[in-house]
Scaffold this motif. Structure first.
Motif, PDB file in Angstrom:
ATOM      1  N   SER A 197       0.830  -1.209   0.000  1.00 16.83           N
ATOM      2  CA  SER A 197       0.000   0.000   0.000  1.00 16.83           C
ATOM      3  C   SER A 197       0.864   1.258   0.000  1.00 16.83           C
ATOM      4  O   SER A 197       0.596   2.213  -0.740  1.00 16.83           O
ATOM      5  N   VAL A 198       1.904   1.242   0.862  1.00 11.92           N
ATOM      6  CA  VAL A 198       2.784   2.406   0.941  1.00 11.92           C
ATOM      7  C   VAL A 198       3.472   2.650  -0.396  1.00 11.92           C
ATOM      8  O   VAL A 198       3.450   3.760  -0.939  1.00 11.92           O
ATOM      9  N   LEU A 199       4.083   1.596  -0.949  1.00 15.91           N
ATOM     10  CA  LEU A 199       4.792   1.749  -2.224  1.00 15.91           C
ATOM     11  C   LEU A 199       3.825   2.108  -3.353  1.00 15.91           C
ATOM     12  O   LEU A 199       4.108   2.984  -4.172  1.00 15.91           O
ATOM     13  N   LEU A 200       2.683   1.426  -3.385  1.00 17.19           N
ATOM     14  CA  LEU A 200       1.687   1.694  -4.428  1.00 17.19           C
ATOM     15  C   LEU A 200       1.242   3.148  -4.396  1.00 17.19           C
ATOM     16  O   LEU A 200       1.266   3.847  -5.424  1.00 17.19           O
ATOM     17  N   LEU A 201       0.847   3.632  -3.214  1.00 18.64           N
ATOM     18  CA  LEU A 201       0.268   4.964  -3.122  1.00 18.64           C
ATOM     19  C   LEU A 201       1.321   6.061  -3.210  1.00 18.64           C
ATOM     20  O   LEU A 201       1.055   7.141  -3.753  1.00 18.64           O
ATOM     21  N   VAL A 202       2.522   5.785  -2.696  1.00 17.55           N
ATOM     22  CA  VAL A 202       3.605   6.757  -2.863  1.00 17.55           C
ATOM     23  C   VAL A 202       4.051   6.809  -4.321  1.00 17.55           C
ATOM     24  O   VAL A 202       4.247   7.890  -4.885  1.00 17.55           O
ATOM     25  N   PHE A 203       4.212   5.632  -4.952  1.00 16.39           N
ATOM     26  CA  PHE A 203       4.548   5.600  -6.376  1.00 16.39           C
ATOM     27  C   PHE A 203       3.480   6.332  -7.190  1.00 16.39           C
ATOM     28  O   PHE A 203       3.771   7.037  -8.150  1.00 16.39           O
ATOM     29  N   TRP A 204       2.227   6.131  -6.795  1.00 14.28           N
ATOM     30  CA  TRP A 204       1.112   6.778  -7.488  1.00 14.28           C
ATOM     31  C   TRP A 204       1.247   8.292  -7.402  1.00 14.28           C
ATOM     32  O   TRP A 204       1.098   8.995  -8.402  1.00 14.28           O
ATOM     33  N   ASP A 205       1.533   8.785  -6.190  1.00  7.11           N
ATOM     34  CA  ASP A 205       1.747  10.227  -6.012  1.00  7.11           C
ATOM     35  C   ASP A 205       2.934  10.723  -6.842  1.00  7.11           C
ATOM     36  O   ASP A 205       2.863  11.769  -7.501  1.00  7.11           O
ATOM     37  N   MET A 206       4.036   9.974  -6.821  1.00 10.54           N
ATOM     38  CA  MET A 206       5.238  10.377  -7.531  1.00 10.54           C
ATOM     39  C   MET A 206       5.016  10.376  -9.049  1.00 10.54           C
ATOM     40  O   MET A 206       5.429  11.309  -9.755  1.00 10.54           O
ATOM     41  N   LEU A 207       4.353   9.331  -9.534  1.00  8.76           N
ATOM     42  CA  LEU A 207       4.107   9.239 -10.972  1.00  8.76           C
ATOM     43  C   LEU A 207       3.135  10.307 -11.453  1.00  8.76           C
ATOM     44  O   LEU A 207       3.254  10.820 -12.570  1.00  8.76           O
ATOM     45  N   LYS A 208       2.163  10.652 -10.594  1.00  6.61           N
ATOM     46  CA  LYS A 208       1.249  11.742 -10.956  1.00  6.61           C
ATOM     47  C   LYS A 208       1.994  13.065 -11.032  1.00  6.61           C
ATOM     48  O   LYS A 208       1.744  13.881 -11.927  1.00  6.61           O
ATOM     49  N   ASP A 209       2.927  13.270 -10.093  1.00  9.42           N
ATOM     50  CA  ASP A 209       3.746  14.480 -10.131  1.00  9.42           C
ATOM     51  C   ASP A 209       4.618  14.502 -11.380  1.00  9.42           C
ATOM     52  O   ASP A 209       4.797  15.548 -12.016  1.00  9.42           O
ATOM     53  N   PHE A 210       5.170  13.339 -11.727  1.00  8.15           N
ATOM     54  CA  PHE A 210       6.012  13.237 -12.924  1.00  8.15           C
ATOM     55  C   PHE A 210       5.193  13.484 -14.186  1.00  8.15           C
ATOM     56  O   PHE A 210       5.650  14.144 -15.133  1.00  8.15           O
ATOM     57  N   GLU A 211       3.956  12.998 -14.174  1.00  3.75           N
ATOM     58  CA  GLU A 211       3.050  13.234 -15.302  1.00  3.75           C
ATOM     59  C   GLU A 211       2.775  14.726 -15.472  1.00  3.75           C
ATOM     60  O   GLU A 211       2.772  15.251 -16.594  1.00  3.75           O
ATOM     61  N   LYS A 212       2.543  15.404 -14.338  1.00  3.13           N
ATOM     62  CA  LYS A 212       2.316  16.852 -14.391  1.00  3.13           C
ATOM     63  C   LYS A 212       3.560  17.578 -14.884  1.00  3.13           C
ATOM     64  O   LYS A 212       3.483  18.534 -15.658  1.00  3.13           O
TER      65      LYS A 212
END
Length: 305
Positions: free
Chosen positions: A281-296
């Motif tokens: 959960s931690v890796l999934l949701l942190v990766f999700w946040d990071m990838l969304k930032d990278f997408e932006k």
């Protein structure tokens, strides 16, 4: 792009959490339809289970089912997080102050989890059967002896057709609906509360890390009973018509577990389940946040080009 971001986040998390999934699966199958004290206990706890698996099956066995597990993460979380992010983009999750609405978050988290589970169910079926297979000395549950993901898919399809691959999909949809709603809603609400109150802001992703742990706890508690049922349904042997030889469905499975193993059996494997869910959960949701930032960030680069 939202679907790809969610899928990649799931794959990244799945690689690290897979060994705990193997242990969880074995412990959930241990003592199947047997009363306490009337079956061999090969896996006493998480450390002992890891030792036993390595001793009898080798270190590589801790990553059994990794290939379908990663494909499952790509499909399920790609669909699940993609739908949830789309709902957020369309303004369906927040109020006029940009705060997350709990009920809306639960609803779309549940819906997204249900849709993702439907598409990922065949992969979960194969993954469970691969993870349960072991040497005879520590075998629990039905042993399917698949040599790999492709072999398993073809074997199931030849025997029971497409419906055989989607056996138990309705239960998986219920399971993921419960888990997804509790995980995403608790993550979003707790992270937003910490950010709004300026707590754990020392690092950009510290609040996401803590919120991910909260999401893991909520998901583990709410998900485990249905997870035990689905592990049993997926791993049982079936007849030529695809009907289970031990359980006819979710309610029958729940009734038989209660009758023979007791109510506590619904929380078998909760230890490795949490140890899997926490990093996942931690890796999934942190990766999700990071990838969304990278997408932006990539979007900004295109705007400035």
């Amino acid at each position: 792009m939202d679907f790809l971001v969610g899928g990649l986040a799931g794959v990244g998390a799945g690689f690290f959490s897979n060994p705990f999934d193997v242990v969880k699966t074995r412990m959930q199958l241990q003592g199947e339809l047997r009363a306490r004290g009337q079956h061999n206990v090969y896996y006493k706890n998480v450390p002992h289970a890891n030792y036993t698996i390595v001793k009898h099956d080798g270190v590589a066995s801790l990553q059994k089912g990794l290939v379908p597990a990663l494909w499952f993460q790509l499909v399920v979380n790609g669909v699940r997080l993609g739908i949830y992010q789309h709902a957020d983009d369309y303004g369906l999750l927040r109020d006029e102050k940009n705060n997350t609405k709990f009920i809306n978050s639960m609803f779309f988290g549940s819906l997204a989890g249900m849709v993702g589970a439907f598409f990922g169910s065949p992969l979960q079926l194969v993954k469970t059967q691969l993870m349960s297979f072991s040497s005879e000395k520590i075998a629990v549950g039905t042993q399917h002896a698949h040599s790999g993901m492709t072999y398993a898919i073809m074997k199931i399809y030849r025997k029971n057709g497409l419906s055989g691959l989607f056996r138990g999909a309705h239960g998986m949809m219920i399971r993921n609906s419960i888990g997804s709603a509790s995980q995403i809603a608790s993550f979003s609400m707790s992270k937003e509360w910490m950010d709004n109150n300026n707590l754990f802001q020392q690092s950009k992703y510290l609040s996401a890390f803590i919120a991910g742990n909260i999401g893991a706890i909520m998901k583990t508690v709410t998900l485990t009973p249905m997870d035990v049922i689905m592990t049993r349904l997926y791993n049982q042997a079936v007849d030529a018509n695809g009907r289970g030889l031990l359980y006819s469905g979710i309610l029958d499975c729940a009734r038989k577990i209660t009758k023979t193993e007791g109510l506590l059996a619904f929380y078998k494997g909760i230890g490795p389940s949490y140890l899997r869910q926490a990093p996942h959960s931690v890796l999934l949701l942190v990766f999700w946040d990071m990838l969304k930032d990278f997408e932006k960030y990539l979007g900004l680069k295109k705007l400035n080009a």
